[in-house]
Scaffold this motif. Structure first.
Motif, PDB file in Angstrom:
ATOM      1  N   PRO A 227       0.875  -1.368   0.078  1.00  0.00           N
ATOM      2  CA  PRO A 227       0.079  -0.112  -0.027  1.00  0.00           C
ATOM      3  C   PRO A 227       0.754   1.333   0.017  1.00  0.00           C
ATOM      4  O   PRO A 227       1.846   1.198   0.560  1.00  0.00           O
ATOM      5  CB  PRO A 227      -0.885  -0.132   1.205  1.00  0.00           C
ATOM      6  N   GLY A 228       0.499   2.531  -0.762  1.00  0.00           N
ATOM      7  CA  GLY A 228       0.925   3.587  -0.842  1.00  0.00           C
ATOM      8  C   GLY A 228       0.357   4.410  -0.054  1.00  0.00           C
ATOM      9  O   GLY A 228      -0.806   4.226   0.847  1.00  0.00           O
ATOM     10  N   GLU A 229       0.403   5.999  -0.688  1.00  0.00           N
ATOM     11  CA  GLU A 229      -0.440   6.711  -0.044  1.00  0.00           C
ATOM     12  C   GLU A 229      -1.727   6.698  -0.997  1.00  0.00           C
ATOM     13  O   GLU A 229      -1.791   7.024  -2.205  1.00  0.00           O
ATOM     14  CB  GLU A 229       0.138   8.396  -0.394  1.00  0.00           C
ATOM     15  N   LYS A 230      -2.771   6.495  -0.177  1.00  0.00           N
ATOM     16  CA  LYS A 230      -4.127   6.082  -1.104  1.00  0.00           C
ATOM     17  C   LYS A 230      -4.789   7.422  -1.484  1.00  0.00           C
ATOM     18  O   LYS A 230      -4.891   8.525  -0.844  1.00  0.00           O
ATOM     19  CB  LYS A 230      -4.955   5.123  -0.159  1.00  0.00           C
ATOM     20  N   LYS A 231      -5.488   7.297  -2.830  1.00  0.00           N
ATOM     21  CA  LYS A 231      -6.065   8.460  -3.323  1.00  0.00           C
ATOM     22  C   LYS A 231      -7.583   7.793  -3.826  1.00  0.00           C
ATOM     23  O   LYS A 231      -8.079   6.814  -3.503  1.00  0.00           O
ATOM     24  CB  LYS A 231      -5.686   8.997  -4.659  1.00  0.00           C
ATOM     25  N   ASP A 232      -8.554   8.718  -3.911  1.00  0.00           N
ATOM     26  CA  ASP A 232      -9.707   8.327  -4.504  1.00  0.00           C
ATOM     27  C   ASP A 232      -9.650   8.010  -5.926  1.00  0.00           C
ATOM     28  O   ASP A 232      -9.978   8.488  -6.792  1.00  0.00           O
ATOM     29  CB  ASP A 232     -10.771   9.657  -4.145  1.00  0.00           C
ATOM     30  N   LEU A 233      -9.339   6.589  -6.140  1.00  0.00           N
ATOM     31  CA  LEU A 233      -8.977   6.098  -7.346  1.00  0.00           C
ATOM     32  C   LEU A 233      -9.490   4.777  -7.383  1.00  0.00           C
ATOM     33  O   LEU A 233      -9.204   3.773  -6.596  1.00  0.00           O
ATOM     34  CB  LEU A 233      -7.322   6.104  -7.463  1.00  0.00           C
ATOM     35  N   LEU A 234     -10.175   4.503  -8.604  1.00  0.00           N
ATOM     36  CA  LEU A 234     -10.435   2.967  -8.811  1.00  0.00           C
ATOM     37  C   LEU A 234      -9.871   2.748 -10.078  1.00  0.00           C
ATOM     38  O   LEU A 234      -9.741   3.491 -11.264  1.00  0.00           O
ATOM     39  CB  LEU A 234     -12.209   3.166  -9.307  1.00  0.00           C
TER      40      LEU A 234
ATOM     41  N   PRO B 132       2.845  -1.897  -9.845  1.00  0.00           N
ATOM     42  CA  PRO B 132       2.819  -1.506  -8.326  1.00  0.00           C
ATOM     43  C   PRO B 132       2.367  -0.210  -7.980  1.00  0.00           C
ATOM     44  O   PRO B 132       1.670   0.119  -6.796  1.00  0.00           O
ATOM     45  CB  PRO B 132       4.219  -2.024  -8.052  1.00  0.00           C
ATOM     46  N   LYS B 133       2.683   0.743  -8.747  1.00  0.00           N
ATOM     47  CA  LYS B 133       2.427   2.384  -8.302  1.00  0.00           C
ATOM     48  C   LYS B 133       1.166   2.724  -8.570  1.00  0.00           C
ATOM     49  O   LYS B 133       0.527   3.344  -7.871  1.00  0.00           O
ATOM     50  CB  LYS B 133       3.397   3.063  -9.001  1.00  0.00           C
ATOM     51  N   HIS B 134       0.550   1.818  -9.583  1.00  0.00           N
ATOM     52  CA  HIS B 134      -1.159   2.065  -9.745  1.00  0.00           C
ATOM     53  C   HIS B 134      -1.780   1.316  -8.710  1.00  0.00           C
ATOM     54  O   HIS B 134      -2.835   2.165  -8.315  1.00  0.00           O
ATOM     55  CB  HIS B 134      -1.221   1.615 -11.015  1.00  0.00           C
ATOM     56  N   TRP B 135      -1.440   0.233  -8.206  1.00  0.00           N
ATOM     57  CA  TRP B 135      -2.135  -0.351  -7.241  1.00  0.00           C
ATOM     58  C   TRP B 135      -1.963   0.403  -5.949  1.00  0.00           C
ATOM     59  O   TRP B 135      -2.904   0.488  -5.085  1.00  0.00           O
ATOM     60  CB  TRP B 135      -1.912  -1.912  -6.966  1.00  0.00           C
ATOM     61  N   ALA B 136      -0.554   0.812  -5.755  1.00  0.00           N
ATOM     62  CA  ALA B 136      -0.536   1.374  -4.312  1.00  0.00           C
ATOM     63  C   ALA B 136      -1.227   2.476  -3.929  1.00  0.00           C
ATOM     64  O   ALA B 136      -1.806   2.614  -3.042  1.00  0.00           O
ATOM     65  CB  ALA B 136       0.867   1.558  -4.481  1.00  0.00           C
TER      66      ALA B 136
END
Length: 374
Positions: free
Chosen positions: A182-189, A255-259
């Motif tokens: 996990p990274g810094e989560k955004k409101d991203l689907l 990985p960066k997209h899922w993070a």
């Protein structure tokens, strides 16, 4: 410590970018080392990998004689014996059929892993004398020492078509927890996959079109390319849904997209051709990255997505139900985050690349000891 023994890792089209899970499946091996064999290099050879391209080693009749008739030239036999292999592991049923004469000639135990369409497509399950795999399928199942379906669903599909259950062990697809975090989560689907019937991208876009204002503040990122893309992009525009469309993304960049994503959409369904998933790697990658999943009850997906705990499951092709579950996830970020955390813990426990890789090595070692090639 002694040098690892070698085994032949057969995949006819080697290092295809979308199949990076094959070499990664050997990453935790310590007693065995793969020697990759096949006919076509589709991508970059991993650093330190040992590769034998079979094409130049065939005698009279060339590749066609090898594939159609199982002809093993003296040159090919000698070259493969040079590495003193103790077993053969084939990725995909078709490669297992091609590897069968090699295993027989060198008197090596053969294991074959099935991943999805190789066990489900009508073209692979019907009787056909023309196609090599179909012609050798019964012999492959009879002579292979071990058959490894990537999910219980694929196990059941193979068993229904006559594969011997006594030889089968479910060996789940996995992803590397060192790469997916996990990274810094955004409101991203995020959706990531080929824009084809099997991936259910049409169901997802129809569901997104139903959401309207509930998507406000969220970014939708639809990764990939494929035959359905042009028409579905028009559907998106007509529905007024704004989405990022980055096209195909290399596996090393996923990985960066899922993070940063909160939600992963995996709306797969069985295609008219019979083609079905085994256990989509994107599920595991997204779970390890702390994403909650909006997915379908398709193939091996219910084996890794716990409905209501690590995400939501709906029936294949049910755009209304998918829109409903997405709406819940979009509006209740706290619960969505909890599902993402639960999914990561489940993936770390049951779908860990290092654990599964060591298990695969133990299977091949057992086969070699039983065959007395080790």
């Amino acid at each position: 410590m002694s040098e690892p023994k070698r085994f032949l890792a057969y995949c006819d089209k080697l290092f295809t970018p979308s199949e990076s899970f094959i070499p990664r499946g050997y990453s935790a091996f310590s007693e065995l080392k793969p020697v990759y064999i096949g006919h076509e290099l589709r991508g970059e050879v991993p650093e330190g990998a040992e590769v034998i391209e079979l094409g130049p080693l065939h005698g009279r009749g060339g590749e066609a004689a090898f594939k159609q008739l199982g002809t093993i030239s003296s040159q090919l036999e000698a070259r493969l014996k040079e590495v003193n292999p103790v077993a053969v592991h084939a990725s995909f049923g078709k490669s297992g059929a091609y590897a069968l004469p090699i295993a027989s000639k060198l008197k090596l135990p053969l294991a074959v892993t099935y991943y999805g369409g190789d066990a489900t497509k009508t073209s692979n399950t019907k009787d056909s004398f023309i196609r090599v795999y179909n012609r050798r399928r019964a012999k492959l199942w009879r002579e292979a020492r071990l058959i490894l379906p990537c999910s219980q669903f694929i196990y059941d599909e193979l068993a229904a078509n006559g594969a011997p259950t006594i030889k089968m062990k479910v060996h789940h697809n996995t992803a590397d927890p060192d790469r997916f975090e996990p990274g810094e989560k955004k409101d991203l689907l995020v959706f990531a996959g080929r824009w084809t019937e099997k991936k259910g991208i049409d169901t997802l876009i129809a569901a997104l079109a139903r959401l309207g204002e509930e998507l406000q503040g969220w970014t939708v990122r639809l990764i990939g390319d494929g035959e359905l893309k042009e028409g579905l992009v028009e559907t998106l525009k007509a529905a007024g849904v704004e989405a990022e469309l980055p096209g195909w993304v290399p596996a090393d960049e996923m990985p960066k997209h899922w993070a940063e994503a909160r939600i992963a959409a995996v709306p797969s369904k069985r295609a008219k051709s019979g083609d079905a998933e085994g256990l989509p790697l994107v599920c595991i990658e997204a779970m390890l990255s702390g994403c909650a999943l909006a997915a379908t009850r398709h193939a091996g997906i219910p084996e890794c997505v716990k409905d209501g705990e690590t995400g939501f499951l709906v029936d294949e092709g049910d755009e209304a139900a998918l829109a409903d579950r997405l709406a819940r996830m979009l509006t209740d970020r706290e619960r969505t985050a909890e599902m993402g955390e639960a999914g990561r813990e489940f993936a770390l426990s049951d779908f860990n690349l290092q654990k599964q890789s060591r298990k695969l090595e133990s299977y091949l070692l057992d086969l070699a000891r039983q065959a007395r090639t080790l």
